[in-house]
Design a protein around this motif. Structure first.
Motif, mmCIF file in Angstrom:
data_model
loop_
_atom_site.group_PDB
_atom_site.id
_atom_site.type_symbol
_atom_site.label_atom_id
_atom_site.label_comp_id
_atom_site.label_asym_id
_atom_site.label_seq_id
_atom_site.Cartn_x
_atom_site.Cartn_y
_atom_site.Cartn_z
ATOM 1 N N ALA A 1 0.826 -1.211 0.000
ATOM 2 C CA ALA A 1 0.000 0.000 0.000
ATOM 3 C C ALA A 1 0.858 1.257 0.000
ATOM 4 C CB ALA A 1 -0.974 0.029 1.167
ATOM 5 N N GLY A 2 2.092 1.145 -0.454
ATOM 6 C CA GLY A 2 2.974 2.301 -0.531
ATOM 7 C C GLY A 2 3.350 2.639 -1.964
ATOM 8 N N VAL A 3 3.684 3.892 -2.180
ATOM 9 C CA VAL A 3 4.172 4.347 -3.486
ATOM 10 C C VAL A 3 5.691 4.331 -3.399
ATOM 11 C CG1 VAL A 3 4.145 6.220 -5.181
ATOM 12 C CG2 VAL A 3 2.115 5.762 -3.776
ATOM 13 N N VAL A 4 6.295 3.258 -3.927
ATOM 14 C CA VAL A 4 7.723 3.003 -3.748
ATOM 15 C C VAL A 4 8.367 2.820 -5.108
ATOM 16 C CG1 VAL A 4 9.424 1.678 -2.451
ATOM 17 C CG2 VAL A 4 7.039 1.709 -1.686
ATOM 18 N N ALA A 5 9.440 3.540 -5.351
ATOM 19 C CA ALA A 5 10.150 3.448 -6.623
ATOM 20 C C ALA A 5 10.950 2.158 -6.710
ATOM 21 C CB ALA A 5 11.079 4.650 -6.791
ATOM 22 N N ASP A 6 11.228 1.708 -7.941
ATOM 23 C CA ASP A 6 12.024 0.495 -8.149
ATOM 24 C C ASP A 6 13.381 0.590 -7.457
ATOM 25 O OD1 ASP A 6 10.002 -0.560 -9.689
ATOM 26 O OD2 ASP A 6 10.916 -0.014 -11.601
ATOM 27 N N ALA A 7 14.008 1.748 -7.546
ATOM 28 C CA ALA A 7 15.340 1.907 -6.962
ATOM 29 C C ALA A 7 15.304 1.747 -5.450
ATOM 30 C CB ALA A 7 15.926 3.265 -7.340
ATOM 31 N N ALA A 8 14.243 2.237 -4.816
ATOM 32 C CA ALA A 8 14.128 2.116 -3.363
ATOM 33 C C ALA A 8 13.924 0.661 -2.954
ATOM 34 C CB ALA A 8 12.980 2.980 -2.860
ATOM 35 N N LEU A 9 13.133 -0.082 -3.715
ATOM 36 C CA LEU A 9 12.936 -1.494 -3.419
ATOM 37 C C LEU A 9 14.226 -2.274 -3.604
ATOM 38 C CD1 LEU A 9 9.469 -2.042 -5.127
ATOM 39 C CD2 LEU A 9 9.936 -2.130 -2.677
ATOM 40 N N ALA A 10 14.973 -1.942 -4.654
ATOM 41 C CA ALA A 10 16.257 -2.613 -4.905
ATOM 42 C C ALA A 10 17.235 -2.341 -3.771
ATOM 43 C CB ALA A 10 16.827 -2.159 -6.241
ATOM 44 N N GLU A 11 17.288 -1.096 -3.332
ATOM 45 C CA GLU A 11 18.210 -0.744 -2.253
ATOM 46 C C GLU A 11 17.842 -1.469 -0.962
ATOM 47 O OE1 GLU A 11 19.861 3.238 0.123
ATOM 48 O OE2 GLU A 11 18.337 3.419 -1.435
ATOM 49 N N ALA A 12 16.554 -1.557 -0.664
ATOM 50 C CA ALA A 12 16.118 -2.214 0.568
ATOM 51 C C ALA A 12 16.420 -3.699 0.561
ATOM 52 C CB ALA A 12 14.628 -1.984 0.769
ATOM 53 N N THR A 13 16.468 -4.323 -0.609
ATOM 54 C CA THR A 13 16.743 -5.755 -0.704
ATOM 55 C C THR A 13 18.198 -6.045 -1.057
ATOM 56 O OG1 THR A 13 15.893 -5.643 -2.984
ATOM 57 C CG2 THR A 13 14.407 -6.462 -1.314
ATOM 58 N N LYS A 14 19.005 -4.975 -1.177
ATOM 59 C CA LYS A 14 20.434 -5.113 -1.491
ATOM 60 C C LYS A 14 20.643 -5.842 -2.818
ATOM 61 C CE LYS A 14 22.057 -4.954 3.314
ATOM 62 N NZ LYS A 14 20.764 -4.482 3.851
ATOM 63 N N ASP B 1 20.730 -5.118 -7.281
ATOM 64 C CA ASP B 1 20.767 -4.078 -8.297
ATOM 65 C C ASP B 1 19.365 -3.941 -8.887
ATOM 66 O OD1 ASP B 1 20.588 -5.594 -11.058
ATOM 67 O OD2 ASP B 1 22.019 -6.736 -9.855
ATOM 68 N N VAL B 2 19.100 -2.796 -9.479
ATOM 69 C CA VAL B 2 17.742 -2.484 -9.928
ATOM 70 C C VAL B 2 17.245 -3.496 -10.954
ATOM 71 C CG1 VAL B 2 16.304 -0.770 -11.111
ATOM 72 C CG2 VAL B 2 17.970 -0.028 -9.410
ATOM 73 N N ARG B 3 18.115 -3.911 -11.855
ATOM 74 C CA ARG B 3 17.687 -4.852 -12.897
ATOM 75 C C ARG B 3 17.251 -6.189 -12.286
ATOM 76 N NH1 ARG B 3 21.497 -7.580 -17.571
ATOM 77 N NH2 ARG B 3 19.827 -8.703 -18.654
ATOM 78 N N THR B 4 18.024 -6.688 -11.331
ATOM 79 C CA THR B 4 17.677 -7.954 -10.686
ATOM 80 C C THR B 4 16.382 -7.818 -9.898
ATOM 81 O OG1 THR B 4 20.008 -8.567 -10.518
ATOM 82 C CG2 THR B 4 18.467 -9.723 -9.076
ATOM 83 N N ALA B 5 16.250 -6.718 -9.168
ATOM 84 C CA ALA B 5 15.030 -6.501 -8.380
ATOM 85 C C ALA B 5 13.806 -6.440 -9.291
ATOM 86 C CB ALA B 5 15.157 -5.212 -7.575
ATOM 87 N N ARG B 6 13.930 -5.783 -10.426
ATOM 88 C CA ARG B 6 12.801 -5.719 -11.360
ATOM 89 C C ARG B 6 12.447 -7.102 -11.889
ATOM 90 N NH1 ARG B 6 14.749 -0.332 -14.697
ATOM 91 N NH2 ARG B 6 13.819 1.213 -13.281
ATOM 92 N N GLY B 7 13.460 -7.942 -12.078
ATOM 93 C CA GLY B 7 13.199 -9.305 -12.534
ATOM 94 C C GLY B 7 12.360 -10.083 -11.535
ATOM 95 N N TYR B 8 12.712 -9.971 -10.246
ATOM 96 C CA TYR B 8 11.918 -10.629 -9.222
ATOM 97 C C TYR B 8 10.519 -10.021 -9.130
ATOM 98 C CZ TYR B 8 16.072 -13.077 -7.531
ATOM 99 O OH TYR B 8 17.165 -13.895 -7.438
ATOM 100 N N HIS B 9 10.453 -8.729 -9.282
ATOM 101 C CA HIS B 9 9.142 -8.062 -9.225
ATOM 102 C C HIS B 9 8.243 -8.554 -10.357
ATOM 103 C CE1 HIS B 9 6.745 -4.712 -7.565
ATOM 104 N NE2 HIS B 9 6.240 -4.648 -8.782
#
Length: 417
Positions: A232-245, A247-255
């Motif tokens: 329920a939050g407005v969270v950018a891809d980069a912020a999610l990637a940083e929180a999960t340690k 890189d943005v590309r990998t985080a987007r793949g999981y997303h």
């Protein structure tokens, strides 16, 4: 969820209507929400392709397998014999005028192979989501909220509405049928753990086939936990990637994988020429509030002392209710959120249906005031009078009452009527 204990679904009406006018319907949604249980009630026969004894003919001759009937024929777990989709395509192409022929359920993998997906233009698609409050406590057979929006009874508050502790318990139970039927919290938590472990291992392996990239169950689980904390939050891809340690590309793949599995829902930002300086970042939701609570390690005791968690879990729960109502509507309903760049105005959810717009806020308090509805009033005043369909502040109190022209406070249970 057994057939003997079947809980009617909001999607039943839509599935019946679609079958009456179309030859093939595919039922999608998260695993374990009851797709097969619902679909088989609309079928005259079933081919369970996950069972070796039943998939033999489909492997040898898929065209013959889908021609036997009686119809409607349920093709369950299609991914075990992907060739049946081509066979259905050929059967439908041969006679598109004949409705009520095929119901298809199974893997979400079709989303990742859209280039070779034979159902394009031939199958209608229905999303089945976790059980809603209306399915558990109300009348699932009534038309969608958006189909009865103009009636006096679009919301119906029961004589003895729940209190805030009841709402929190309902939201933390979630809507997966097995979790709902668990006899106690401990068993429900064990089911949630098994569900996440299976998603991170079996489902991840299936969806990673052919991707050319190594996927880690541990990283997927960590990413899912971070999403739960920000549901329920407005969270950018980069912020999610940083929180999960990651890189943005990998985080987007999981997303993308979690979206394909329908465990994560991105609600897009609303855009209109009448309003400027709106953010474009989507609002992120876990598809089920119970799963979000378990992943975020929030239980019925902890949530009483955590205002942020209460707000997120209740917002996630109400969003799930509106998602199912939108899916079941006769005409298209598109859900969005709204936030201005500086945060002066923010609206949890906006439903756009036809030329009209309804706006929704979710509050954990029991008696919202006009101050709680100020963003809805702002939106109302920005739009032409015939475009604003109404604003609703959902809350945990017992009363439904007005909060200004076109805006009302409604108990969350009003969605169950």
């Amino acid at each position: 969820m057994s057939i003997a204990a079947y809980i009617p679904r909001i999607a039943d009406r839509l599935l019946a209507d679609d079958l009456a006018s179309w030859p093939a319907v595919i039922v999608t949604g998260p695993r374990a929400v009851g797709k097969t249980t619902t679909a088989i009630r609309h079928a005259a026969s079933a081919l369970r392709l996950d069972r070796p004894a039943q998939r033999g003919l489909a492997l040898d001759d898929p065209d013959a397998a889908v021609s036997i009937g009686p119809f409607p024929l349920l093709l369950d777990e299609w991914q075990h014999v992907p060739e049946v989709l081509g066979a259905v395509k050929r059967a439908v192409d041969q006679d598109r005028a004949e409705p009520q022929r095929y119901i298809i359920t199974g893997s979400a993998r079709g989303d990742l192979i859209a280039g070779s997906w034979p159902g394009t233009g031939r199958f209608l698609s229905i999303e089945l989501w976790p059980l809603t409050g209306r399915e558990r406590f109300g009348n699932a057979e009534a038309p969608s909220l958006f189909d009865r929006w103009e009636t006096e009874h679009r919301f119906s508050v029961p004589p003895q509405p729940p209190g805030i502790l009841d709402y929190l318990q309902i939201a933390l139970t979630g809507g997966f049928p097995d979790a709902v039927e668990a006899p106690n919290q401990r068993r429900r938590e064990r089911w949630m753990r098994g569900y996440v472990e299976s998603t991170a291992s079996r489902d991840l392996g299936e969806l990673a086939i052919g991707s050319g990239r190594r996927r880690s169950p541990e990283r997927l689980t960590r990413y899912l936990q971070v999403l739960a904390l920000h549901s329920a939050g407005v969270v950018a891809d980069a912020a999610l990637a940083e929180a999960t340690k990651l890189d943005v590309r990998t985080a987007r793949g999981y997303h993308d994988i979690l979206r394909t599995l329908r465990l994560v829902v991105d609600v897009p930002a609303w855009r209109t020429n009448r309003l400027k300086r709106l953010v474009a970042t989507p609002k992120r939701y876990l598809a089920d509030s119970g799963l979000a609570g378990w992943l975020a390690r929030v239980d019925e005791v902890a949530i009483q002392h955590d205002a942020d968690a209460r707000g997120r879990i209740l917002d996630t729960y109400v969003a799930a209710q509106l998602r199912s109502e939108a899916e079941a509507a006769q005409d298209a309903v598109h859900l969005h959120h709204l936030r201005t760049h500086r945060g002066e105005h923010e609206i949890d959810l906006i439903a756009e249906f036809g030329s009209r717009v309804a706006a929704f806020e979710v509050k954990s308090g029991s008696a919202p005031t006009q101050k709680d509805a100020r963003h809805l009033a702002w939106l109302r005043d920005q739009l032409p009078r015939d475009r604003f369909a109404g604003g609703v502040v959902f809350h945990t109190g017992p009363q439904r009452y007005g909060l200004g022209q076109g805006i009302e406070a409604v108990p969350i249970c009003g969605l169950w009527g």
